[in-house]
Design a protein around this motif. Structure first.
Motif, PDB file in Angstrom:
ATOM      1  N   LYS A  47      -9.225   7.846  -4.661  1.00 18.63           N
ATOM      2  CA  LYS A  47      -9.825   7.760  -3.336  1.00 18.63           C
ATOM      3  C   LYS A  47     -11.266   8.268  -3.355  1.00 18.63           C
ATOM      4  CE  LYS A  47      -5.417   8.439  -0.926  1.00 18.63           C
ATOM      5  NZ  LYS A  47      -4.632   9.338  -0.059  1.00 18.63           N
ATOM      6  N   ASN A 101       0.160   4.302   1.635  1.00 18.83           N
ATOM      7  CA  ASN A 101      -0.148   5.285   2.671  1.00 18.83           C
ATOM      8  C   ASN A 101       1.124   5.628   3.449  1.00 18.83           C
ATOM      9  OD1 ASN A 101      -1.043   6.698   4.969  1.00 18.83           O
ATOM     10  ND2 ASN A 101      -3.030   5.673   4.923  1.00 18.83           N
ATOM     11  N   TYR A 133     -11.885   8.566   6.342  1.00 18.60           N
ATOM     12  CA  TYR A 133     -11.760   7.184   5.873  1.00 18.60           C
ATOM     13  C   TYR A 133     -12.151   7.108   4.412  1.00 18.60           C
ATOM     14  CZ  TYR A 133     -11.601   2.101   6.517  1.00 18.60           C
ATOM     15  OH  TYR A 133     -11.253   0.771   6.459  1.00 18.60           O
ATOM     16  N   HIS A 157       0.844  -1.183   0.000  1.00 19.37           N
ATOM     17  CA  HIS A 157       0.000   0.000   0.000  1.00 19.37           C
ATOM     18  C   HIS A 157       0.891   1.249   0.000  1.00 19.37           C
ATOM     19  CE1 HIS A 157      -3.143  -2.789   0.602  1.00 19.37           C
ATOM     20  NE2 HIS A 157      -2.897  -3.029   1.875  1.00 19.37           N
ATOM     21  N   TYR A 184     -13.907   9.187  -0.446  1.00 19.51           N
ATOM     22  CA  TYR A 184     -14.023   9.353   1.001  1.00 19.51           C
ATOM     23  C   TYR A 184     -15.437   9.037   1.469  1.00 19.51           C
ATOM     24  CZ  TYR A 184      -9.430  11.461   1.062  1.00 19.51           C
ATOM     25  OH  TYR A 184      -8.081  11.669   0.943  1.00 19.51           O
ATOM     26  N   ARG A 223      -9.363  -0.310   8.498  1.00 18.59           N
ATOM     27  CA  ARG A 223      -7.991  -0.524   8.046  1.00 18.59           C
ATOM     28  C   ARG A 223      -7.169   0.739   8.243  1.00 18.59           C
ATOM     29  NH1 ARG A 223      -7.809  -3.712   2.351  1.00 18.59           N
ATOM     30  NH2 ARG A 223      -5.999  -2.329   2.169  1.00 18.59           N
ATOM     31  N   ASN A 229     -12.163   4.568   0.571  1.00 20.66           N
ATOM     32  CA  ASN A 229     -11.965   3.368  -0.237  1.00 20.66           C
ATOM     33  C   ASN A 229     -11.487   3.829  -1.609  1.00 20.66           C
ATOM     34  OD1 ASN A 229     -14.640   2.544   1.590  1.00 20.66           O
ATOM     35  ND2 ASN A 229     -13.106   0.949   1.421  1.00 20.66           N
ATOM     36  N   TYR A 230     -11.235   2.871  -2.500  1.00 24.60           N
ATOM     37  CA  TYR A 230     -10.862   3.235  -3.863  1.00 24.60           C
ATOM     38  C   TYR A 230     -12.019   2.956  -4.812  1.00 24.60           C
ATOM     39  CZ  TYR A 230      -5.975   3.922  -2.591  1.00 24.60           C
ATOM     40  OH  TYR A 230      -4.826   4.405  -2.035  1.00 24.60           O
ATOM     41  N   ASP A 274      -4.403   1.649   6.822  1.00 25.25           N
ATOM     42  CA  ASP A 274      -3.909   2.264   5.587  1.00 25.25           C
ATOM     43  C   ASP A 274      -4.990   3.035   4.834  1.00 25.25           C
ATOM     44  OD1 ASP A 274      -4.717  -0.640   5.148  1.00 25.25           O
ATOM     45  OD2 ASP A 274      -4.707   0.096   3.089  1.00 25.25           O
ATOM     46  N   ARG A 275      -6.254   2.908   5.271  1.00 26.83           N
ATOM     47  CA  ARG A 275      -7.338   3.664   4.641  1.00 26.83           C
ATOM     48  C   ARG A 275      -7.742   4.883   5.481  1.00 26.83           C
ATOM     49  NH1 ARG A 275      -9.787  -0.118   1.037  1.00 26.83           N
ATOM     50  NH2 ARG A 275      -8.009  -1.003  -0.079  1.00 26.83           N
TER      51      ARG A 275
END
Length: 333
Positions: free
Chosen positions: A176, A143, A167, A141, A178, A215, A169-170, A217-218
């Motif tokens: 990204k 991040n 927070y 990842h 949000y 997560r 996701n993709y 990294d998110r």
């Protein structure tokens, strides 16, 4: 501002001499690569540390007296080396492999951490470890703020404060997206856990009165809130180990006790998943039954299905019905 040896007084240099000596021996020597008295004296000169032969012998005696063990033997000259280290080469190898395999650590940080871990083996040990680095093609990842986020969460857990974060996701365009239109989540942190090669925050939400997993990294722009965590009796003695046994791929769901009928050949799978203290309720020649508390979720059903009938849900009926629904909704294009 960093002060160089040249800027120090003679008395100040004397005070750091033992520290510089041990650090030099730790970096440059091991049982296969000892250094002579002359080599040590010469090796300390670039650091501005001047040591006489007799003084060096006394300095090493002082180090040994205070637990900084330096081994020695004599040939034509005395030779010295640091033998004991907090981690042996095999342990450092495992740590490096774990860092390389961790998807949540980005490429640059992976290289930096592996180099720092290897340095714990000394110069010669580091060279051996770095030569045997294995490329495992782990997808990393990107991040860059992960360790900052981990630090914020750790401090908040210690101080019993809430945390907030954004927070995402993709999307299909790999950009990204949000959640909540970038409004901040505010939660009560409980623990950090590594699961399925991802790093998660386990927390509970005042609004939903239940556990959630996010997560690391998110997460972005994590911050400690001034508000103390909301005391909830149910989570006063939160057992992370039990929670991880109950949760599949960190999906939350209703916690139920489920009876499973398992082929005897899958005992290793059961012990790996639920631990050796799993409650075996019935045994036969070809199968056994267990009762386990699990959070009912799609990953739990996927775990059952992968064994193609060698693990069956015996009860409760409601969970058997949900499994059949999961199977009927699963198709191959």
């Amino acid at each position: 501002m960093v002060i160089t040896v040249e800027q120090m007084s003679r008395s100040e240099v004397q005070k750091i001499k033992l520290l510089a000596l041990y650090d030099f021996l730790r970096r440059e020597t091991d049982e296969n690569n000892p250094l002579s008295t002359a080599e040590i004296i010469e090796g300390l000169k670039p650091d501005g540390i001047a040591v006489e032969r007799k003084a060096l012998i006394n300095d090493i005696k002082v180090l040994n007296k205070w637990g900084y063990e330096v081994q020695s033997f004599k040939k034509k000259s005395f030779y010295y080396y640091v033998g004991y280290r907090k981690f042996d080469t095999a342990e450092l190898r495992v740590l490096m492999d774990a860092v390389q395999a961790a998807r949540f650590i980005n490429e640059n940080k992976t290289v930096e951490l592996c180099e720092r871990i290897a340095e714990l083996a000394g110069k010669n040990g580091a060279e051996i470890l770095n030569k045997t680095v294995v490329c495992n093609n782990t997808v990393k990842h990107d991040n860059k703020n992960l360790f900052y986020t981990v630090d914020v969460i750790s401090r908040a857990i210690e101080q019993k404060n809430k945390i907030s974060f954004e927070y995402f996701n993709y999307g299909a365009d790999k950009k990204k997206v949000y959640r909540k239109e970038k409004s901040r989540y505010v939660v009560n942190p409980l623990a950090l856990v590594l699961n399925d090669n991802n790093y998660y925050l386990v927390c509970y939400n005042d609004k939903y009165k239940d556990l959630s997993n996010y997560r690391i990294d998110r997460m972005e722009n994590a911050a400690t809130e001034n508000d103390e965590i909301t005391p909830v009796k149910e989570f006063e003695n939160f057992n992370l180990s039990e929670y991880c046994k109950q949760t599949f791929s960190m999906f939350t769901g209703e916690l139920l006790t489920v009876e499973l009928e398992v082929d005897n050949g899958l005992i290793d799978e059961i012990l790996d998943r639920f631990g050796k203290d799993v409650n075996v309720t019935y045994r036969k020649k070809d199968y056994f039954r267990i009762k386990v508390a699990v959070r009912i979720s799609p990953p739990f059903f996927a775990w059952i299905v992968q064994f193609q009938g060698r693990i069956k849900i015996k009860s409760p009926q409601s969970v058997k019905d949900e499994l059949n629904k999961f199977i009927s909704n699963t198709y191959i294009c």
